[in-house]
Design a protein around this motif. Structure first.
Motif, mmCIF file in Angstrom:
data_model
loop_
_atom_site.group_PDB
_atom_site.id
_atom_site.type_symbol
_atom_site.label_atom_id
_atom_site.label_comp_id
_atom_site.label_asym_id
_atom_site.label_seq_id
_atom_site.Cartn_x
_atom_site.Cartn_y
_atom_site.Cartn_z
ATOM 1 N N PRO A 246 0.824 -1.216 0.000
ATOM 2 C CA PRO A 246 0.000 0.000 0.000
ATOM 3 C C PRO A 246 0.855 1.261 0.000
ATOM 4 O O PRO A 246 2.063 1.211 0.198
ATOM 5 C CB PRO A 246 -0.768 -0.133 1.326
ATOM 6 C CG PRO A 246 0.176 -0.871 2.212
ATOM 7 C CD PRO A 246 0.907 -1.844 1.330
ATOM 8 N N THR A 247 0.185 2.397 -0.203
ATOM 9 C CA THR A 247 0.868 3.686 -0.190
ATOM 10 C C THR A 247 0.184 4.595 0.824
ATOM 11 O O THR A 247 -0.732 4.196 1.524
ATOM 12 C CB THR A 247 0.855 4.318 -1.590
ATOM 13 O OG1 THR A 247 1.718 5.469 -1.610
ATOM 14 C CG2 THR A 247 -0.556 4.746 -1.995
ATOM 15 N N GLY A 248 0.665 5.836 0.904
ATOM 16 C CA GLY A 248 0.052 6.798 1.818
ATOM 17 C C GLY A 248 0.589 6.672 3.220
ATOM 18 O O GLY A 248 1.797 6.515 3.424
ATOM 19 N N ALA A 249 -0.282 6.757 4.209
ATOM 20 C CA ALA A 249 0.116 6.723 5.611
ATOM 21 C C ALA A 249 1.009 5.514 5.885
ATOM 22 O O ALA A 249 0.691 4.398 5.451
ATOM 23 C CB ALA A 249 -1.109 6.687 6.512
ATOM 24 N N PRO A 250 2.119 5.689 6.603
ATOM 25 C CA PRO A 250 3.096 4.608 6.780
ATOM 26 C C PRO A 250 2.586 3.402 7.554
ATOM 27 O O PRO A 250 3.172 2.329 7.475
ATOM 28 C CB PRO A 250 4.243 5.294 7.534
ATOM 29 C CG PRO A 250 3.606 6.463 8.215
ATOM 30 C CD PRO A 250 2.536 6.926 7.278
ATOM 31 N N PHE A 251 1.482 3.582 8.310
ATOM 32 C CA PHE A 251 0.984 2.438 9.081
ATOM 33 C C PHE A 251 0.025 1.555 8.289
ATOM 34 O O PHE A 251 -0.466 0.555 8.808
ATOM 35 C CB PHE A 251 0.317 2.914 10.379
ATOM 36 C CG PHE A 251 -0.309 4.273 10.307
ATOM 37 C CD1 PHE A 251 0.362 5.380 10.815
ATOM 38 C CD2 PHE A 251 -1.549 4.458 9.719
ATOM 39 C CE1 PHE A 251 -0.210 6.644 10.745
ATOM 40 C CE2 PHE A 251 -2.121 5.715 9.656
ATOM 41 C CZ PHE A 251 -1.440 6.815 10.173
ATOM 42 N N ARG A 252 -0.209 1.851 7.030
ATOM 43 C CA ARG A 252 -1.018 0.959 6.202
ATOM 44 C C ARG A 252 -0.185 -0.250 5.793
ATOM 45 O O ARG A 252 1.005 -0.132 5.498
ATOM 46 C CB ARG A 252 -1.538 1.696 4.965
ATOM 47 C CG ARG A 252 -2.510 2.807 5.317
ATOM 48 C CD ARG A 252 -3.034 3.508 4.093
ATOM 49 N NE ARG A 252 -3.996 4.548 4.454
ATOM 50 C CZ ARG A 252 -4.655 5.301 3.579
ATOM 51 N NH1 ARG A 252 -4.451 5.127 2.275
ATOM 52 N NH2 ARG A 252 -5.502 6.219 3.989
ATOM 53 N N ASN A 253 -0.800 -1.413 5.747
ATOM 54 C CA ASN A 253 -0.066 -2.628 5.429
ATOM 55 C C ASN A 253 -0.999 -3.671 4.851
ATOM 56 O O ASN A 253 -2.224 -3.565 4.977
ATOM 57 C CB ASN A 253 0.627 -3.175 6.678
ATOM 58 C CG ASN A 253 -0.360 -3.553 7.779
ATOM 59 O OD1 ASN A 253 -0.844 -4.683 7.844
ATOM 60 N ND2 ASN A 253 -0.680 -2.602 8.666
ATOM 61 N N ILE A 254 -0.441 -4.665 4.198
ATOM 62 C CA ILE A 254 -1.222 -5.798 3.704
ATOM 63 C C ILE A 254 -0.522 -7.084 4.121
ATOM 64 O O ILE A 254 0.692 -7.097 4.345
ATOM 65 C CB ILE A 254 -1.425 -5.781 2.170
ATOM 66 C CG1 ILE A 254 -0.087 -5.788 1.438
ATOM 67 C CG2 ILE A 254 -2.262 -4.591 1.747
ATOM 68 C CD1 ILE A 254 -0.241 -5.838 -0.076
ATOM 69 N N TYR A 255 -1.303 -8.152 4.258
ATOM 70 C CA TYR A 255 -0.676 -9.443 4.519
ATOM 71 C C TYR A 255 -1.342 -10.525 3.683
ATOM 72 O O TYR A 255 -2.494 -10.406 3.249
ATOM 73 C CB TYR A 255 -0.667 -9.799 6.008
ATOM 74 C CG TYR A 255 -2.003 -10.060 6.666
ATOM 75 C CD1 TYR A 255 -2.731 -11.218 6.402
ATOM 76 C CD2 TYR A 255 -2.512 -9.175 7.611
ATOM 77 C CE1 TYR A 255 -3.929 -11.484 7.038
ATOM 78 C CE2 TYR A 255 -3.719 -9.416 8.256
ATOM 79 C CZ TYR A 255 -4.423 -10.579 7.968
ATOM 80 O OH TYR A 255 -5.617 -10.837 8.594
ATOM 81 N N LEU A 256 -0.554 -11.568 3.443
ATOM 82 C CA LEU A 256 -1.003 -12.714 2.659
ATOM 83 C C LEU A 256 -1.340 -13.862 3.595
ATOM 84 O O LEU A 256 -0.539 -14.213 4.478
ATOM 85 C CB LEU A 256 0.104 -13.148 1.691
ATOM 86 C CG LEU A 256 -0.107 -14.475 0.969
ATOM 87 C CD1 LEU A 256 -1.212 -14.352 -0.081
ATOM 88 C CD2 LEU A 256 1.200 -14.934 0.325
ATOM 89 N N ARG A 257 -2.501 -14.435 3.408
ATOM 90 C CA ARG A 257 -2.894 -15.629 4.172
ATOM 91 C C ARG A 257 -3.032 -16.786 3.189
ATOM 92 O O ARG A 257 -3.756 -16.695 2.187
ATOM 93 C CB ARG A 257 -4.215 -15.385 4.904
ATOM 94 C CG ARG A 257 -4.646 -16.544 5.808
ATOM 95 C CD ARG A 257 -5.817 -16.124 6.696
ATOM 96 N NE ARG A 257 -6.207 -17.204 7.602
ATOM 97 C CZ ARG A 257 -7.235 -18.023 7.382
ATOM 98 N NH1 ARG A 257 -8.002 -17.873 6.309
ATOM 99 N NH2 ARG A 257 -7.533 -18.979 8.246
ATOM 100 N N VAL A 258 -2.314 -17.872 3.451
ATOM 101 C CA VAL A 258 -2.364 -19.075 2.616
ATOM 102 C C VAL A 258 -3.006 -20.187 3.436
ATOM 103 O O VAL A 258 -2.602 -20.443 4.578
ATOM 104 C CB VAL A 258 -0.955 -19.499 2.161
ATOM 105 C CG1 VAL A 258 -1.047 -20.696 1.215
ATOM 106 C CG2 VAL A 258 -0.239 -18.338 1.485
ATOM 107 N N VAL A 259 -4.007 -20.837 2.859
ATOM 108 C CA VAL A 259 -4.782 -21.842 3.585
ATOM 109 C C VAL A 259 -4.918 -23.109 2.742
ATOM 110 O O VAL A 259 -5.191 -23.034 1.540
ATOM 111 C CB VAL A 259 -6.198 -21.316 3.930
ATOM 112 C CG1 VAL A 259 -6.946 -22.333 4.768
ATOM 113 C CG2 VAL A 259 -6.115 -19.996 4.653
ATOM 114 N N ALA A 260 -4.717 -24.257 3.372
ATOM 115 C CA ALA A 260 -4.995 -25.544 2.727
ATOM 116 C C ALA A 260 -6.321 -26.065 3.263
ATOM 117 O O ALA A 260 -6.568 -26.051 4.478
ATOM 118 C CB ALA A 260 -3.875 -26.539 3.017
#
Length: 422
Positions: A299-313
């Motif tokens: 992501p961009t903009g405010a530094p506290f924005r974030n993304i995460y990947l969840r992988v599920v079987a």
């Protein structure tokens, strides 16, 4: 005494009243119902009768919610760093006018007022005239390298401006609004109580210049870059203008919802996500492909924005039999956590106002393609699913903001998912 009663009725401190009155005599003005009104005092309500669709889009945008009163996250930070957004005369710890208002409450910033609810045009945040009073972009740096952000980065015109204008008092072919005779256009004739001449400033409104005064870069008091979308954009080498994505044109009308990190539709179109899975003995080799389609980081903009990947079987019944983390990838699967770290003087993670230097940045760079590999026990697995979740806050801030902001702003939002069967 009458003046005192008037001030009390509208909640205005004498200093705020004086600033507003001074602006009324010095700022650019238009006529509304026979009265001369400074452009930065014109409410969006004066525009909506003719621009219904645009008004509705804008009303639901973060631009309309940009003030500390409208955005709970901004409210929490503003009160902690500056003070009460509903008080006049509030200053930073260094005794300066709050630079936050230059972008978040631009109409008040023009008047040097800090009481952000002193009039409708202030409360509306980045409203119609906040943008359409802009004439030229001066850049966010002065000749000696100092920052000039928000309204300070622009020249403001004596009339409204837009991508196109009206060339004569009677308008021109194609200049009228849909369903409106050109002679009744309030931008060129004194009708319906409005008179708002509109100049054509295509180089301003069809380029990223219209956005960069607020969205280029913002440093903290220690000169550490916080928001830095403009730098990311330059580093990415893109020639695409901000409006191409954020104000796409449909049937000749630009979308004024101006979606960003709060807009699920914008997030869904921001990336490519794919998953492959192949059985190899008693293990499954899973591959996750991510591609950032944006000309800035994701992501961009405010530094506290974030993304995460969840992988599920999943098994044949759709039940989870394996996942890449139990609580949060920050501690269990670092490669799946894409975020920007700010550090204090001792090299420890800290909040934006206290940052002394930049730390690791694992966000996806402009147009970056990234592949991650996972080995998953094959027993009972029928399919593998990958999900991307967007967060407006770091996990630590999510906890700190509990009870201070709505839960939906604290919790991750799944914006992409893809699944493949074995």
């Amino acid at each position: 005494m009458k003046i005192i009663h008037i001030l009390a009725r509208f909640g205005l401190a004498p200093a705020a009243f004086a600033a507003i009155m001074l602006a009324a005599f010095t700022a650019q003005a238009v006529e509304i119902k026979g009265k001369s009104v400074p452009l930065n005092h014109v409410s969006a309500e004066d525009c909506k009768d003719c621009h219904k669709e645009i008004y509705t889009q804008w009303k639901g945008s973060m631009h309309a919610q940009s003030t500390a009163s409208g955005d709970p996250i901004h409210n929490a930070f503003y009160r902690n760093v500056v003070g009460d957004p509903h008080m006049e005369g509030v200053k930073t710890k260094k005794g300066a006018y709050p630079v936050c208002l230059q972008c978040h409450v631009p109409n008040a910033a023009v008047d040097k007022v800090t009481k952000t609810d002193a009039m409708p045009a202030y409360k509306e945040g980045v409203n119609c005239t906040a943008c359409h009073a802009l004439k030229a972009f001066k850049g966010i740096r002065t000749e000696d390298g100092k920052f000039r952000l928000g309204m300070m980065a622009y020249e403001r015109g004596e009339t409204l401006s837009g991508p196109t204008g009206f060339t004569s008092a009677s308008g021109g072919e194609g200049d009228g609004l849909d369903g409106m005779d050109e002679k009744d256009n309030p931008h060129v004739a004194e009708t319906k109580g409005l008179y708002m001449p509109l100049e054509g400033k295509s180089r301003m409104f069809r380029t990223s210049a219209a956005c960069m005064g607020c969205h280029d870069q913002r440093n903290n008091g220690n000169n550490v870059p916080l928001c830095q979308t403009g730098t990311e954009y330059s580093d990415g080498g893109s020639k695409v203008q901000c409006q191409v994505c954020h104000m796409s044109v449909t049937n000749g009308v630009a979308d004024h919802s101006m979606g960003g990190g709060h807009n699920m539709g914008m997030l869904k179109r921001a990336m490519v996500l794919d998953v492959t899975a192949e059985k190899a003995g008693d293990m499954i080799k899973a591959g996750i492909y991510m591609e950032n389609l944006q000309p800035h980081t994701m992501p961009t903009g405010a530094p506290f924005r974030n993304i995460y990947l969840r992988v599920v079987a999943l098994n044949a019944d759709g039940e989870e039999v394996w996942t890449n983390f139990k609580t949060h990838p920050a501690t269990e699967d670092a490669q799946a956590y894409m975020h920007f770290v700010l550090l204090d003087g001792e090299g420890k993670p800290t909040i934006p106002p206290k940052a002394k230097k930049m730390g690791p940045d694992t966000r996806l760079k402009p147009f970056e393609k990234r592949e991650l590999a996972y080995d998953i026990p094959a027993k009972g697995v029928a399919s593998v699913r990958a999900e991307l979740h967007y967060n407006l806050l770091w996990p630590s801030l999510q906890k700190a903001m509990k009870g201070k902001i709505p839960d939906e702003l604290r919790t991750p939002q799944q914006f992409m998912a893809v699944e493949t069967k074995l």
